[in-house]
Motif scaffolding. Sequence first.
Motif, PDB file in Angstrom:
ATOM      1  N   GLY A  26       0.728  -1.293  -0.213  1.00 29.95           N
ATOM      2  CA  GLY A  26      -0.053   0.207   0.048  1.00 29.95           C
ATOM      3  C   GLY A  26       0.922   1.214   0.173  1.00 29.95           C
ATOM      4  N   ILE A  27       1.760   1.194   0.892  1.00 30.43           N
ATOM      5  CA  ILE A  27       2.620   2.489   0.830  1.00 30.43           C
ATOM      6  C   ILE A  27       3.754   2.538  -0.508  1.00 30.43           C
ATOM      7  N   TYR A  28       3.892   1.452  -1.007  1.00 27.67           N
ATOM      8  CA  TYR A  28       4.602   1.460  -2.321  1.00 27.67           C
ATOM      9  C   TYR A  28       3.990   2.132  -3.342  1.00 27.67           C
ATOM     10  N   LEU A  29       2.457   1.497  -3.415  1.00 27.60           N
ATOM     11  CA  LEU A  29       1.715   2.005  -4.564  1.00 27.60           C
ATOM     12  C   LEU A  29       1.373   3.505  -4.227  1.00 27.60           C
ATOM     13  N   LEU A  30       1.278   4.226  -3.105  1.00 26.86           N
ATOM     14  CA  LEU A  30       0.985   5.608  -2.899  1.00 26.86           C
ATOM     15  C   LEU A  30       2.215   6.245  -3.314  1.00 26.86           C
ATOM     16  N   LEU A  31       3.402   5.804  -2.922  1.00 23.81           N
ATOM     17  CA  LEU A  31       4.468   6.440  -3.230  1.00 23.81           C
ATOM     18  C   LEU A  31       4.936   6.278  -4.774  1.00 23.81           C
ATOM     19  N   HIS A  32       4.613   5.310  -5.434  1.00 20.81           N
ATOM     20  CA  HIS A  32       5.258   5.116  -6.907  1.00 20.81           C
ATOM     21  C   HIS A  32       4.859   6.044  -7.796  1.00 20.81           C
ATOM     22  N   PRO A  33       3.744   6.730  -7.815  1.00 16.87           N
ATOM     23  CA  PRO A  33       3.356   7.897  -8.715  1.00 16.87           C
ATOM     24  C   PRO A  33       4.399   9.134  -8.449  1.00 16.87           C
ATOM     25  N   TRP A  34       4.948   9.179  -7.319  1.00 13.64           N
ATOM     26  CA  TRP A  34       5.631  10.491  -6.859  1.00 13.64           C
ATOM     27  C   TRP A  34       7.057  10.223  -7.131  1.00 13.64           C
ATOM     28  N   MET A  35       7.662   9.133  -7.183  1.00 14.82           N
ATOM     29  CA  MET A  35       9.213   9.044  -7.297  1.00 14.82           C
ATOM     30  C   MET A  35       9.514   7.713  -7.963  1.00 14.82           C
ATOM     31  N   PRO A  36      10.693   7.508  -8.354  1.00 11.05           N
ATOM     32  CA  PRO A  36      11.209   6.268  -8.981  1.00 11.05           C
ATOM     33  C   PRO A  36      10.750   5.207  -8.159  1.00 11.05           C
ATOM     34  N   TYR A  37      10.270   3.985  -8.965  1.00 11.71           N
ATOM     35  CA  TYR A  37       9.972   2.563  -8.353  1.00 11.71           C
ATOM     36  C   TYR A  37      11.087   2.291  -7.406  1.00 11.71           C
ATOM     37  N   PHE A  38      12.159   2.315  -7.525  1.00  7.16           N
ATOM     38  CA  PHE A  38      13.081   1.776  -6.446  1.00  7.16           C
ATOM     39  C   PHE A  38      13.067   2.556  -5.179  1.00  7.16           C
ATOM     40  N   ALA A  39      13.033   3.917  -5.142  1.00  6.09           N
ATOM     41  CA  ALA A  39      13.090   4.954  -4.391  1.00  6.09           C
ATOM     42  C   ALA A  39      11.783   4.528  -3.370  1.00  6.09           C
ATOM     43  N   ALA A  40      10.829   4.493  -4.021  1.00  8.95           N
ATOM     44  CA  ALA A  40       9.326   4.139  -3.466  1.00  8.95           C
ATOM     45  C   ALA A  40       9.418   2.712  -2.772  1.00  8.95           C
ATOM     46  N   TYR A  41       9.978   1.729  -3.606  1.00  5.61           N
ATOM     47  CA  TYR A  41      10.308   0.384  -2.745  1.00  5.61           C
ATOM     48  C   TYR A  41      10.921   0.576  -1.382  1.00  5.61           C
ATOM     49  N   SER A  42      12.238   1.344  -1.576  1.00  9.27           N
ATOM     50  CA  SER A  42      12.941   1.322  -0.388  1.00  9.27           C
ATOM     51  C   SER A  42      12.511   1.963   0.853  1.00  9.27           C
ATOM     52  N   LEU A  43      11.831   3.123   0.666  1.00  4.99           N
ATOM     53  CA  LEU A  43      11.194   3.724   1.397  1.00  4.99           C
ATOM     54  C   LEU A  43       9.956   3.053   1.994  1.00  4.99           C
ATOM     55  N   ALA A  44       9.166   2.470   1.377  1.00  3.00           N
ATOM     56  CA  ALA A  44       7.784   1.713   1.854  1.00  3.00           C
ATOM     57  C   ALA A  44       8.633   0.492   2.730  1.00  3.00           C
ATOM     58  N   PHE A  45       9.473   0.059   2.165  1.00  2.13           N
ATOM     59  CA  PHE A  45      10.205  -1.159   2.973  1.00  2.13           C
ATOM     60  C   PHE A  45      10.859  -0.670   4.345  1.00  2.13           C
ATOM     61  N   VAL A  46      11.450   0.206   4.373  1.00  4.86           N
ATOM     62  CA  VAL A  46      11.949   0.774   5.734  1.00  4.86           C
ATOM     63  C   VAL A  46      10.613   1.072   6.675  1.00  4.86           C
ATOM     64  N   LEU A  47       9.639   1.810   6.179  1.00  3.06           N
ATOM     65  CA  LEU A  47       8.502   2.117   6.862  1.00  3.06           C
ATOM     66  C   LEU A  47       7.681   0.722   7.450  1.00  3.06           C
ATOM     67  N   ALA A  48       7.400  -0.267   6.468  1.00  2.00           N
ATOM     68  CA  ALA A  48       6.873  -1.614   6.920  1.00  2.00           C
ATOM     69  C   ALA A  48       7.788  -2.217   7.703  1.00  2.00           C
ATOM     70  N   MET A  49       8.842  -2.056   7.759  1.00  2.00           N
ATOM     71  CA  MET A  49       9.852  -2.886   8.737  1.00  2.00           C
ATOM     72  C   MET A  49       9.678  -2.532  10.059  1.00  2.00           C
ATOM     73  N   VAL A  50       9.524  -1.221  10.475  1.00  4.16           N
ATOM     74  CA  VAL A  50       9.067  -0.703  11.748  1.00  4.16           C
ATOM     75  C   VAL A  50       7.847  -1.343  12.246  1.00  4.16           C
ATOM     76  N   GLY A  51       6.912  -1.379  11.249  1.00  4.71           N
ATOM     77  CA  GLY A  51       5.528  -2.060  11.764  1.00  4.71           C
ATOM     78  C   GLY A  51       5.808  -3.483  12.211  1.00  4.71           C
ATOM     79  N   SER A  52       6.473  -4.033  11.079  1.00  5.06           N
ATOM     80  CA  SER A  52       6.847  -5.298  11.339  1.00  5.06           C
ATOM     81  C   SER A  52       7.543  -5.773  12.644  1.00  5.06           C
ATOM     82  N   PHE A  53       8.453  -5.177  12.923  1.00  5.59           N
ATOM     83  CA  PHE A  53       9.266  -5.276  14.626  1.00  5.59           C
ATOM     84  C   PHE A  53       8.293  -5.118  15.397  1.00  5.59           C
ATOM     85  N   PHE A  54       7.206  -4.475  15.753  1.00  4.26           N
ATOM     86  CA  PHE A  54       6.518  -4.425  16.665  1.00  4.26           C
ATOM     87  C   PHE A  54       5.226  -5.452  16.673  1.00  4.26           C
TER      88      PHE A  54
END
Length: 143
Positions: A26-54
């Motif tokens: 969901g985060i990736y799809l929200l970011l994808h139109p606004w930045m290159p796909y790999f940047a969107a992927y990386s940012l979504a990955f980091v944000l989801a990782m924090v949620g995953s930890f908890f």
Amino acid sequence: MSRRDQLGQIFRFALVGGVNTATFFGIYLLLHPWMPYFAAYSLAFVLAMVGSFFMNTYFTYRTRPTWKKFLLFPLTNVTNYVIQSAGLYALVAWAGMDTRIAPLVAAVVAVPFTFLLSRKILVPGAARAEEAQHAEAGSSSRP
């Protein structure tokens, strides 16, 4: 840890993984139109990782979060990130897969590695306790 407890842990990990993947995607799809796909992927990955930890700390492994675990948890995702990133690149660049779908396909391959590594960090000593339990069970079943 009993087989039932282990299966419960694996089931909870899979459930958290599903929620985490949906969050990431969901985060990736929200970011994808606004930045290159790999940047969107990386940012979504980091944000989801924090949620995953908890989610993994409280729900999957039923342990307390600590700063040490929080700081070590990204190490569990380094392997995941490398496998997924290489898979994402290969699927997009070599296989011509749509950049909106490729992250999901790449994520499937990384799941078993992430489970084992996250368990090792979030439940220190779990592997040693299981080895001792198996050794004890093996020696008690001998005549």
